[in-house]
Write a protein that holds these residues in place. Structure first.
Motif, PDB file in Angstrom:
ATOM      1  N   LEU A   1       0.147  -2.307 -16.855  1.00 32.90           N
ATOM      2  CA  LEU A   1      -1.375  -2.792 -16.348  1.00 32.90           C
ATOM      3  C   LEU A   1      -1.380  -2.052 -15.028  1.00 32.90           C
ATOM      4  CD1 LEU A   1      -1.991  -6.398 -17.143  1.00 32.90           C
ATOM      5  CD2 LEU A   1      -2.374  -4.296 -18.433  1.00 32.90           C
ATOM      6  N   LYS A   2      -0.168  -1.813 -14.218  1.00 29.69           N
ATOM      7  CA  LYS A   2      -0.230  -1.142 -12.852  1.00 29.69           C
ATOM      8  C   LYS A   2      -0.670   0.466 -13.362  1.00 29.69           C
ATOM      9  CE  LYS A   2       2.291  -0.607  -8.406  1.00 29.69           C
ATOM     10  NZ  LYS A   2       3.553  -1.012  -7.851  1.00 29.69           N
ATOM     11  N   ALA A   3      -0.030   1.009 -14.207  1.00 26.48           N
ATOM     12  CA  ALA A   3      -0.278   2.439 -14.741  1.00 26.48           C
ATOM     13  C   ALA A   3      -1.689   2.516 -14.907  1.00 26.48           C
ATOM     14  CB  ALA A   3       0.722   2.769 -15.884  1.00 26.48           C
ATOM     15  N   ILE A   4      -2.319   1.550 -15.791  1.00 31.35           N
ATOM     16  CA  ILE A   4      -3.719   1.530 -16.300  1.00 31.35           C
ATOM     17  C   ILE A   4      -4.666   1.524 -15.186  1.00 31.35           C
ATOM     18  CG2 ILE A   4      -5.397   0.142 -17.479  1.00 31.35           C
ATOM     19  CD1 ILE A   4      -3.561  -0.424 -19.531  1.00 31.35           C
ATOM     20  N   ARG A   5      -4.228   0.690 -14.017  1.00 28.90           N
ATOM     21  CA  ARG A   5      -5.233   0.608 -13.023  1.00 28.90           C
ATOM     22  C   ARG A   5      -5.116   1.626 -12.174  1.00 28.90           C
ATOM     23  NH1 ARG A   5      -2.332  -4.697 -12.181  1.00 28.90           N
ATOM     24  NH2 ARG A   5      -3.936  -6.461 -12.689  1.00 28.90           N
ATOM     25  N   ASN A   6      -3.795   2.641 -11.786  1.00 31.74           N
ATOM     26  CA  ASN A   6      -3.856   3.913 -11.423  1.00 31.74           C
ATOM     27  C   ASN A   6      -4.731   5.065 -12.138  1.00 31.74           C
ATOM     28  OD1 ASN A   6      -2.236   2.494  -9.414  1.00 31.74           O
ATOM     29  ND2 ASN A   6      -0.247   3.721  -9.942  1.00 31.74           N
ATOM     30  N   TRP A   7      -4.582   4.939 -13.337  1.00 33.31           N
ATOM     31  CA  TRP A   7      -5.393   5.993 -13.952  1.00 33.31           C
ATOM     32  C   TRP A   7      -6.781   5.773 -13.812  1.00 33.31           C
ATOM     33  CZ3 TRP A   7      -1.913   4.691 -18.646  1.00 33.31           C
ATOM     34  CH2 TRP A   7      -0.738   5.809 -18.768  1.00 33.31           C
ATOM     35  N   ASN A   8      -7.303   4.558 -13.708  1.00 34.48           N
ATOM     36  CA  ASN A   8      -8.559   4.241 -13.496  1.00 34.48           C
ATOM     37  C   ASN A   8      -9.150   4.317 -12.103  1.00 34.48           C
ATOM     38  OD1 ASN A   8     -10.624   1.454 -12.791  1.00 34.48           O
ATOM     39  ND2 ASN A   8     -11.134   2.452 -14.594  1.00 34.48           N
ATOM     40  N   ASN A   9      -8.347   4.323 -11.151  1.00 31.20           N
ATOM     41  CA  ASN A   9      -8.750   4.262  -9.712  1.00 31.20           C
ATOM     42  C   ASN A   9      -9.307   5.679  -9.429  1.00 31.20           C
ATOM     43  OD1 ASN A   9      -8.130   4.889  -6.699  1.00 31.20           O
ATOM     44  ND2 ASN A   9      -7.576   2.939  -6.940  1.00 31.20           N
ATOM     45  N   LYS A  10     -10.304   5.608  -8.615  1.00 28.94           N
ATOM     46  CA  LYS A  10     -11.276   6.732  -8.436  1.00 28.94           C
ATOM     47  C   LYS A  10     -10.478   7.763  -7.699  1.00 28.94           C
ATOM     48  CE  LYS A  10     -15.916   4.636  -9.100  1.00 28.94           C
ATOM     49  NZ  LYS A  10     -16.917   4.241  -8.228  1.00 28.94           N
ATOM     50  N   LYS A  11      -9.539   7.346  -6.722  1.00 33.93           N
ATOM     51  CA  LYS A  11      -8.803   8.279  -6.061  1.00 33.93           C
ATOM     52  C   LYS A  11      -7.591   8.833  -6.726  1.00 33.93           C
ATOM     53  CE  LYS A  11     -11.023   7.315  -2.352  1.00 33.93           C
ATOM     54  NZ  LYS A  11     -12.110   8.473  -1.517  1.00 33.93           N
ATOM     55  N   MET A  12      -7.338   8.442  -7.893  1.00 31.65           N
ATOM     56  CA  MET A  12      -6.396   8.975  -8.694  1.00 31.65           C
ATOM     57  C   MET A  12      -6.866   9.784 -10.095  1.00 31.65           C
ATOM     58  SD  MET A  12      -3.370   5.779  -8.301  1.00 31.65           S
ATOM     59  CE  MET A  12      -2.513   5.663  -6.665  1.00 31.65           C
ATOM     60  N   LYS A  13      -6.628   9.134 -11.280  1.00 29.65           N
ATOM     61  CA  LYS A  13      -6.886   9.898 -12.468  1.00 29.65           C
ATOM     62  C   LYS A  13      -8.359   9.815 -12.532  1.00 29.65           C
ATOM     63  CE  LYS A  13      -6.934  12.066 -16.384  1.00 29.65           C
ATOM     64  NZ  LYS A  13      -6.929  13.360 -16.372  1.00 29.65           N
ATOM     65  N   ASN A  14      -9.037   8.502 -12.086  1.00 31.55           N
ATOM     66  CA  ASN A  14     -10.354   8.305 -12.238  1.00 31.55           C
ATOM     67  C   ASN A  14     -10.936   8.179 -13.826  1.00 31.55           C
ATOM     68  OD1 ASN A  14     -13.217   7.427 -11.521  1.00 31.55           O
ATOM     69  ND2 ASN A  14     -13.558   9.566 -11.207  1.00 31.55           N
TER      70      ASN A  14
END
Length: 346
Positions: free
Chosen positions: A170-183
């Motif tokens: 879930l943390k990886a999913i949040r990071n992919w979703n984060n606009k400053k990351m993978k967005n």
């Protein structure tokens, strides 16, 4: 001093980490832009950051990207399979798939798998450990850089059971979703599970509207027990009930994965039974002919597969026959497995 893998952190955690080493918040944005947008994985190449600050970053952090040991590309559909070596020498696989409207990555979440599904090569190779958040996230970054592509769809359907590595996934999913990351949009991320019922219910409260895929593969406990040992802990009734709870909360359709095996679960009577099981759910059933596997299961004929799909449709269940990509390089469903360094391809 032990350096920390920067990809293991969430955006908010990085802001706090940078603050502790006297780096401003906007430096987090700069570093993440280099990593996720420009695919630069060396702090010293991040030229809009001062030399002193790059030295500070390099003192406390590193950017972990797995080492490619082998890359195989399908001559049929361009599907590409990657064998990666991790920091501890263990290996995992992930897959790049091309569709008319998306570029998709099938990502692993564990080294091996403990579930031992009979049709799956990953389970036959055993379980070693969970992947860290950074190891999950870095597979996408490594593929994008190596193949010069922009992955706009991620499926957590590689090696391992994602729900048994729940927090890191879930943390990886949040990071992919984060606009400053993978967005990456939440609806472009799918988590696939063999039916860890309590975690399916827990996922219903996850703040991101991701997609859920459940590997059912049988219409009853008798058949499922024969091919999926996890069914003894989470029988079909519990899995279906958890899907109902998930759907009541999220209002989202659930994808049901169903590997069709000749003579075991591929008859029209099985389709009838499956339709009754799913009648109170909004689902899409993906029928997948079994791929070459450790148990020697065989694919049903095209006629049996067509009849199965049609019987589901006759019972008002949405269904489709999914022909796998990458079968010629063992990159399809159930074919990923751990390999030793220096393995020889066929």
């Amino acid at each position: 001093m032990i350096k920390k893998n920067i990809l293991d952190y969430s955006y908010d955690e990085l802001i706090n980490e940078f603050k502790q080493i006297n780096l401003q918040k906007f430096r987090v944005d700069q570093v993440l832009d280099w990593i996720f947008k420009k695919h630069v994985f060396d702090f010293y190449e991040m030229t809009n950051i001062s030399k002193l600050q790059r030295e500070i970053l390099d003192k406390y952090f590193y950017i972990y990207i797995p080492e490619p040991i082998n890359i195989q590309e399908s001559k049929i559909d361009g599907t590409t399979k990657f064998l990666w070596k991790l920091e501890d020498g263990r290996t995992i696989e992930s897959v790049l798939l091309f569709y008319p409207n998306r570029v998709s990555a099938c990502i692993s979440t564990q080294v091996g798998c403990a579930l031992k599904c009979k049709f799956c090569s990953t389970g036959a190779s055993g379980f070693e450990r969970n992947l860290t958040t950074g190891e999950i996230v870095s597979q996408v970054l490594a593929i994008e850089k190596l193949k010069d592509v922009n992955i706009n769809n991620v499926v957590l359907m590689g090696m391992g059971e994602p729900m048994l590595n729940y927090d890191n996934v879930l943390k990886a999913i949040r990071n992919w979703n984060n606009k400053k990351m993978k967005n990456l949009g939440a609806r472009r991320i799918t988590i696939s599970t063999a039916g860890i019922a309590d975690k399916i219910e827990e996922l219903a409260d996850f703040e991101l509207d991701i997609r859920l895929s459940v590997s059912l593969h049988a219409p009853n406990n008798y058949i499922r027990d024969q091919i999926m040992p996890i069914n003894s802990k989470y029988p079909i009734e519990e899995v279906i009930q958890s899907c109902k709870i998930y759907q009541e909360k999220t209002k989202n359709r659930v994808t049901i994965e169903y590997i069709a095996i000749k003579g075991l679960n591929d008859g029209v009577e099985h389709a009838e039974e499956l339709a009754k099981l799913l009648k109170d759910l909004k689902v899409m059933v993906n029928i997948i002919p079994v791929n070459p596997n450790p148990a020697g299961f065989e694919r049903p004929s095209k006629r049996f597969l067509t009849n199965f799909v049609n019987k589901l449709k006759d019972n008002n269940i949405e269904a489709t026959l999914r022909m796998e990509k990458g079968t010629d390089i063992d990159a399809a469903c159930g074919q990923l497995k751990m390999r030793q360094k220096g393995f020889k391809t066929k």
